[in-house]
Design an enzyme around this catalytic site. Structure first.
Site, short mmCIF file in Angstrom:
data_model
loop_
_atom_site.label_atom_id
_atom_site.label_comp_id
_atom_site.label_asym_id
_atom_site.label_seq_id
_atom_site.Cartn_x
_atom_site.Cartn_y
_atom_site.Cartn_z
N ASP A 64 -32.18 -55.34 -29.74
CA ASP A 64 -31.43 -54.60 -28.71
C ASP A 64 -30.13 -55.30 -28.33
O ASP A 64 -29.64 -55.13 -27.21
CB ASP A 64 -32.29 -54.38 -27.46
N PHE A 89 -32.19 -59.80 -21.98
CA PHE A 89 -32.73 -60.92 -22.75
C PHE A 89 -34.23 -61.10 -22.53
O PHE A 89 -34.96 -61.46 -23.46
CB PHE A 89 -31.98 -62.21 -22.37
N LYS A 90 -34.72 -60.83 -21.33
CA LYS A 90 -36.17 -60.95 -21.09
C LYS A 90 -36.96 -59.92 -21.90
O LYS A 90 -38.05 -60.20 -22.38
CB LYS A 90 -36.47 -60.82 -19.59
N HIS A 91 -36.39 -58.71 -22.05
CA HIS A 91 -37.03 -57.71 -22.91
C HIS A 91 -37.04 -58.20 -24.35
O HIS A 91 -38.06 -58.08 -25.05
CB HIS A 91 -36.30 -56.38 -22.80
N GLN A 103 -45.58 -42.22 -17.30
CA GLN A 103 -46.38 -43.01 -18.22
C GLN A 103 -47.51 -42.26 -18.90
O GLN A 103 -47.90 -42.59 -20.01
CB GLN A 103 -46.96 -44.21 -17.47
N HIS A 116 -33.07 -53.37 -20.89
CA HIS A 116 -32.80 -53.84 -22.25
C HIS A 116 -31.98 -55.14 -22.22
O HIS A 116 -30.85 -55.19 -22.72
CB HIS A 116 -32.08 -52.75 -23.05
N ASP A 141 -42.05 -53.40 -29.53
CA ASP A 141 -40.96 -52.88 -28.69
C ASP A 141 -41.48 -52.10 -27.49
O ASP A 141 -40.85 -52.12 -26.42
CB ASP A 141 -40.05 -51.99 -29.55
#
Length: 309
Positions: free
Chosen positions: A105, A66-68, A256, A64, A205
Site C-alpha cells: 500500500d 505504516f502500521k497497516h 462487518q 492505509h 491484507d
C-alpha cells in the site's frame, strides 16, 4: 527476546503495543529469522535503508498507513511459519511474499480505486483505470528497490503479481481460480504457487477481523474514518458515493457482517482447506454484532492436504 520472536509468529499479535521505531526492528527480525539476509546476501544496512524508505512512503492517514503495512506483513510472516512454507516453497518465493506485504500500500492517499476512476485522477489516467492504486504501489516499490539496489527482474515481476492481487475487484476471479486447483494442488507447479501467493497476501491484507477483538476493533474505527473522509469528499465533488462508505448509512456492525460472511470467511476457509492446521472459527450467529472470526492454529504442525515438491 525469544518470547517476542515467538509471539511475532502468531495471529494474535497486538500491533497497538509497539511504536514505529520498534516496528522497524520487528520487520528486520522477520527478514533475519527467515534467513533472507544470509540466503540473498543482503547487507543489514541495505535492509535498514529499504525499510526506512518504505516507512517514509507510507502516508499519515487513518488506515492505509505504516502500521497497516506492518500488520499485513506480520500476518504473512505468521502464516509462512504456521503453514511450514519454508519446507514447501523456495526462499525467493517467501522473500517475494514478505516484501510484497511490506510494499502493498505504498503512498496510499486514503482514497480507493473507485474514487480515483470517478474523479479522473492522475493515477486513473496513467493506468487507464486498471488497478490504479495497486499499480502505483508497485511503481513506488520498484523505485525504492532500485534506489537501494535490491531490484531484480524476477523480484519485480512477481512482486507486481502479488500486489495487484490485493485489488478487491479481482477477489472472486482469484478465489475461484484457487478453488479450482485445490483438489490437485502441487507445490512444484508454478501457476499453483503463484495463486497461493496471491491468496496469502489477500488473506493477510484483510486479516484484521481474524485477530482478537482488542486488536481488530480499533482497526475498524480507523477504516471507517478513512471511508467517511472519502465519502465526504465525494459528496462535495458530486461523485458517486459507495453505500459502505457513507457515514449517514453505515454502522460498525452493518459494515462487518456482510464483509465477514461473503468475503473474509470464504477466503479463509479455502486456505484452511489446503492447510488443515488453520482452523477458522465462524461467528456463532449470522447476525452476531461482535467481530468474532478467529484464526487459530491446531498444533503441532501443518501439512498441506496436497502434494509437496
Amino acid at each position: 527476546s525469544e518470547e517476542v520472536r515467538q509471539y511475532l509468529k502468531t495471529p494474535t499479535f497486538d500491533n497497538w503495543q509497539w511504536e514505529d521505531a520498534e516496528i522497524m526492528v520487528l520487520l528486520q527480525v522477520m527478514y533475519t529469522d527467515l534467513d533472507f539476509i544470509a540466503t540473498f546476501r543482503i547487507e543489514p544496512e541495505v535492509l535498514q535503508q529499504f525499510l526506512f524508505e518504505v516507512y517514509r512512503r507510507y502516508n499519515n492517514i487513518p488506515f492505509h498507513n505504516f502500521k497497516h503495512c506492518f500488520c499485513v506483513t506480520q500476518m504473512m510472516y505468521g502464516l509462512i511459519w504456521l503453514t511450514d512454507l519454508r519446507r514447501k516453497m523456495d526462499a525467493i518465493d517467501l522473500l517475494i511474499m514478505l516484501t510484497s506485504a511490506v510494499c502493498h500500500d505504498l503512498d496510499h492517499a486514503g482514497y480507493n480505486n473507485a474514487y480515483q476512476i470517478n474523479a479522473r485522477t492522475e493515477l486513473a489516467l496513467r493506468y487507464n483505470d486498471i488497478s490504479p492504486l495497486e499499480n502505483h504501489h508497485c511503481a513506488v516499490a520498484f523505485e525504492i528497490l532500485e534506489r537501494v539496489r535490491l531490484k531484480t527482474d524476477l523480484l519485480a515481476r512477481r512482486l507486481w503479481l502479488c500486489i495487484l492481487a490485493t485489488d478487491m475487484t479481482r477477489h472472486n476471479e482469484i478465489l475461484n481460480k484457487f478453488k479450482s486447483i485445490l483438489g490437485g494442488f502441487d507445490f512444484s507447479n508454478k501457476e499453483h504457487k503463484d495463486l497461493l501467493m496471491m491468496i496469502l497476501i489477500k488473506v493477510s491484507d484483510i486479516s484484521n477481523e481474524a485477530r482478537p477483538m482488542e486488536v481488530a476493533e480499533p482497526w475498524l474505527d480507523c477504516l471507517l474514518q478513512e471511508f467517511f473522509n472519502q465519502s465526504d469528499v465525494e459528496k462535495l465533488e458530486g461523485l458517486p458515493v459507495s453505500p459502505f462508505m457513507d457515514r449517514d448509512k453505515v454502522t460498525k456492525p452493518s459494515s462487518q457482517i456482510g464483509f465477514i460472511r461473503f468475503v473474509l470467511l470464504p477466503l479463509f476457509i479455502e486456505l484452511a482447506n489446503l492447510f488443515p492446521c488453520l482452523e477458522v472459527r465462524k461467528p456463532p450467529q449470522p447476525h452476531d454484532r461482535r467481530l468474532s472470526l478467529n484464526l487459530v492454529v491446531v498444533p503441532p504442525s501443518c501439512s498441506s492436504t496436497s502434494s509437496t515438491r
